[in-house]
Design a protein around this motif. Sequence first.
Motif, short mmCIF file in Angstrom:
data_model
loop_
_atom_site.label_atom_id
_atom_site.label_comp_id
_atom_site.label_asym_id
_atom_site.label_seq_id
_atom_site.Cartn_x
_atom_site.Cartn_y
_atom_site.Cartn_z
N UNK A 193 7.75 -5.07 -4.59
CA UNK A 193 7.41 -5.03 -3.09
C UNK A 193 6.36 -3.34 -2.90
N UNK A 194 5.13 -3.99 -2.52
CA UNK A 194 4.02 -2.89 -2.32
C UNK A 194 4.00 -2.49 -1.03
N UNK A 195 4.50 -3.41 0.04
CA UNK A 195 4.31 -3.16 1.51
C UNK A 195 4.52 -4.72 2.07
N UNK A 196 4.62 -4.70 3.43
CA UNK A 196 4.97 -5.88 4.03
C UNK A 196 3.94 -6.96 3.67
N UNK A 197 2.72 -6.53 3.68
CA UNK A 197 1.64 -7.46 3.17
C UNK A 197 1.32 -7.85 1.81
#
Length: 257
Positions: free
Chosen positions: A45-49
Amino acid sequence: MHHRRHAGYPVAVSSPQGRFAAQASILDGRKLVRAEAHGKHLFHVYGPDAIVHVHLGLAGIFDERKLPLLDPVGQVRMRVVGRTHWTDLRGPAACELWTEDQVMALRARLGPDPLRRDADPEKAWHRISRSRVPLAALLMDQAVISGVGNVYRAEILFRHGVPPMTPGKEVDPTQFKEMWVDLVELMNYGVKAGQIDTVRPEHMPEVMGREPRKDAHGGEVYVYRRAGLPCYLCGTSIAKAELAGRNLFWCPTCQPE
């Protein structure tokens, strides 16, 4: 391992093979927020996008190394380089860039994972207790329980004396709870040990005076891949059959119909 080594810091992401190059360029240099798994699915996970979804399938493998970095060997789909370690991903069934909505949609279709602290066994029991499908098949259904493979399926049924073809709706609720607790313990031990061991201490080779198991999968088991060999507990030949395209192993005496 990936969370411990890389989470909270920027990482270099590339695709030496090229098949993940466009997605890797979006991630390169970004901070890895966390790495987590649900069943057989891994998420970086690097961010929600920007979430990398990986499913190793039967051939996929992560090659973990300490720095310094070496040249890629073979078809490296994704390379992640952190502060102290780097990892190469080869041969996965899936390596794709997803959004949080896509991850949530997948997880909604998956059953509870015995390795996750947020797992709800009642969700699995709801499916099992209403099904006429054999329990041996339900245990391998990722929509019922996530992460249980062929080894744990065969072994958990043996450890609790359950005939593999027992319909889900005929399973005793107390027995299922005991099996779930056992799965949690066995699978967590497997993560720590790096191999699958399902034989109780009193049945280990050194206690019973038998030869250790010799198999590429490693670990001590009761019935898995022991077809035709005597059961450690009763001496009956271990049986083998095919169920839903996978080999099933059990002891006809210790798991009577």
